[in-house]
Design an enzyme around this catalytic site. Structure first.
Site, short mmCIF file in Angstrom:
data_model
loop_
_atom_site.label_atom_id
_atom_site.label_comp_id
_atom_site.label_asym_id
_atom_site.label_seq_id
_atom_site.Cartn_x
_atom_site.Cartn_y
_atom_site.Cartn_z
N CYS A 27 -27.21 64.22 20.82
CA CYS A 27 -26.71 63.92 20.29
C CYS A 27 -25.91 62.92 19.29
O CYS A 27 -25.31 61.68 17.98
CB CYS A 27 -26.63 65.42 18.53
SG CYS A 27 -25.18 66.35 18.87
N CYS B 172 -25.78 74.28 23.98
CA CYS B 172 -24.96 73.44 23.56
C CYS B 172 -23.91 73.45 22.59
O CYS B 172 -23.03 74.24 22.76
CB CYS B 172 -25.24 74.47 21.40
SG CYS B 172 -25.47 72.60 20.50
N SER C 15 -14.86 77.34 9.91
CA SER C 15 -15.00 77.18 11.01
C SER C 15 -13.92 76.16 12.16
O SER C 15 -13.77 75.85 12.78
CB SER C 15 -16.64 76.38 11.30
OG SER C 15 -17.44 76.15 10.21
N CYS D 289 -31.99 79.49 14.25
CA CYS D 289 -31.73 80.67 13.64
C CYS D 289 -30.88 82.22 14.65
O CYS D 289 -30.51 81.44 15.45
CB CYS D 289 -32.71 81.75 13.93
SG CYS D 289 -34.11 80.99 12.01
N ASP E 52 -11.70 69.13 10.68
CA ASP E 52 -13.45 69.65 10.32
C ASP E 52 -13.77 69.19 12.20
O ASP E 52 -13.20 69.06 12.78
CB ASP E 52 -13.71 68.56 9.60
CG ASP E 52 -14.32 68.71 8.48
OD1 ASP E 52 -14.62 69.99 9.50
OD2 ASP E 52 -15.23 68.66 7.96
N CYS F 105 -30.97 65.77 17.13
CA CYS F 105 -31.06 67.19 17.84
C CYS F 105 -32.70 67.68 18.18
O CYS F 105 -33.14 67.22 17.21
CB CYS F 105 -30.19 68.05 17.45
SG CYS F 105 -30.65 69.94 18.31
#
Ligand code: SF4
Length: 478
Positions: A455, A242, A290, A6, A355, A392
């Site tokens: 990950c 991260c 992105s 969030c 991507d 994750c």
């Protein structure tokens, strides 16, 4: 278990200005971190919460600004990594005289449940944030201050957190976990003598505030009528920022750990072009949105034209939303269905598609199919994030391991090349290339050891756990 990633914000005006309009602006600027629900909390009131985008509540902004008028407030936009998108699970949450907003995931919330008492664990309806907040309030009643409680809670919790709090005694607090998994910044607005703590600096820009600095991992900030105070509740020296924030999650305008996200993504593209110099390419196109800066960097480095070969339909029902953070597969499919190729740009060309990540493989497969239909002669795909092979436990909702496109399922150890080849065949590309951790960290300009790549590496030592991987059905408690 309901888990959250969030965006959070906490604002305190030392001049006594009503901060609610600023909270709303900040939440709108953090919308890319959560699009399911939003909320605001002020001292001595139950939090105000709404489902959907912040902008969908525009008709109520004046009313909320009047009714929740306060010089101290926190806010939250929600992206659930599991659980129902209902109002009850929206944040901020209130526990006794403390309201809390959380960005992160607490992976051992079931264990913490046993420590808070009076809370019956049922998958789907208990929030990790609620359990952590209840435990925190218990620890505060036993140990006095919030800093003392956090220094105990950090040892009990597995996962990541950035919290903002507002207390009934009119103080705003912000805390970042000792490893710094999730981002958090401190800002200041001079005209109304206001401090702002937010997940990203994009929120500061939206309200005309200046970025002061990153909140340090393990730091607790308190903003009250006496000003800004800082204390460290952890002395951890090894960080795990991260890496996925840099390729996908964060807003391009944000500055994180000293790096602007747009420029970092562009450099990631440049570094990728050196790793995979596809010299016979005719054009380079991004998968919107992105990957756009990375595709531009890739094209410039290679000296190949950059084109917008795929366009997102922004006018469809879910067009403006981000597909990865949608909780339901059907919604993700709907968003990706409305990424439309421009035939006149694509036809007859060798297209390099850039991507930001390859998770389940469904959207890449659909995009490659659409590019073939548009007449692409050859399709090479390069991914700005390394191979995602492991779940994750620090705040991003990658699917369970068996749902990842890299999952082989037969227990044998496969090399990175073998996995890449299997994925390439599955998505139907002529070439597939993944970034690697070293290259990504170098492009961002950070020490690889200060970033999280769990990950892709499967090394969970920063979290101090050896996870037992579960299927999605097991995770959901079915
Ligand atoms: S495991 Fe991956 S997504 Fe999760 S915090 Fe680490 S780098 Fe980010």
């Amino acid at each position: 278990m309901v888990k959250e990633n969030c965006g959070v914000v906490g604002i305190f005006s030392l001049d006594g200005a009503n901060v609610i309009p600023m909270v709303i602006d900040a939440l709108r600027a953090l919308q890319h971190r959560g699009q399911e629900a939003w909320g605001i909390a002020v001292p001595k009131k139950q939090p105000y919460k709404q489902l959907g985008l912040v902008s969908s509540g525009v008709a109520d902004f004046d009313k909320v600004t009047r009714e929740y008028e306060s010089s101290a407030a926190i806010g939250h936009v929600r992206y659930s990594t599991m659980g129902k998108s209902n109002l009850e699970n929206a944040q901020p949450l209130k526990v006794k005289d403390l309201c809390v907003a959380h960005n992160g995931t607490i992976s051992n919330a079931e264990e913490l449940t046993g420590m808070v008492g009076g809370c019956t664990f049922t998958p789907q309806n208990v929030s990790d944030t609620l359990i952590a907040a209840q435990r925190l309030v218990t620890l505060m009643s036993e140990n006095g201050k919030l800093g003392n409680a956090l220094s105990i809670l950090k040892n009990e919790m597995v996962g990541s957190f950035c919290f903002t709090f507002v207390s009934d005694d009119n103080s705003v607090y912000a805390a970042r976990d000792p490893k710094g998994f999730r981002p958090m910044v401190l800002g200041y607005r001079k005209d109304n003598n206001t401090y702002i703590v937010a997940s990203e600096s994009a929120a500061l820009s939206a309200m005309g505030a200046q970025l002061v600095r990153d909140v340090k991992p393990g730091e607790l900030l308190k903003i009250s009528p006496t000003g800004l105070e800082s204390e460290m509740f952890s002395q951890e020296k090894k960080y795990a920022h991260c890496s996925f924030e840099f390729t996908y999650f964060a807003h391009p305008s944000s500055v994180m750990e000293g790096s602007n996200i747009y420029l970092a993504r562009k450099r990631i593209g440049q570094f990728l072009a050196r790793k995979f110099a596809i010299k016979d390419a005719d054009i380079v196109i991004p998968v919107p949105d992105s990957a756009r800066p990375a595709a531009l960097g890739y094209a410039q480095e290679l000296g190949v034209p950059f084109e917008e070969g795929l366009l997102k339909d922004r006018y469809s029902r879910k067009g403006p939303l981000r597909s990865f953070i949608e909780p339901h597969q059907s919604d993700r499919v709907e968003i990706n269905r409305w990424i439309i190729p421009i035939t006149q740009v694509i036809s007859g060309k060798h297209v390099v598609v850039v991507d930001d990540s390859l998770v389940r493989g469904t959207s890449s497969k659909a995009i490659i199919k659409a590019l073939r239909r548009a007449g692409a002669r050859k399709i090479s795909m390069v991914i700005t994030f390394p191979q995602i092979q492991f779940p994750c436990y620090a705040g991003i909702d990658f699917p369970s391991q068996d749902e990842l496109v890299t999952y082989m399922g037969d227990g044998r150890k496969y090399s990175e090349e073998e996995i890449t080849e299997k994925v390439r065949q599955l998505i139907g590309a002529d070439f597939l290339g993944y970034n690697d951790a070293k290259n990504l960290a170098a492009a961002v300009g950070m020490d690889e050891n200060s970033m999280c790549f769990t990950c892709s590496s499967g090394d969970y030592s920063t979290l101090g756990i050896k996870p037992m991987f579960k299927t999605r059905a097991e995770v959901r408690g079915e």
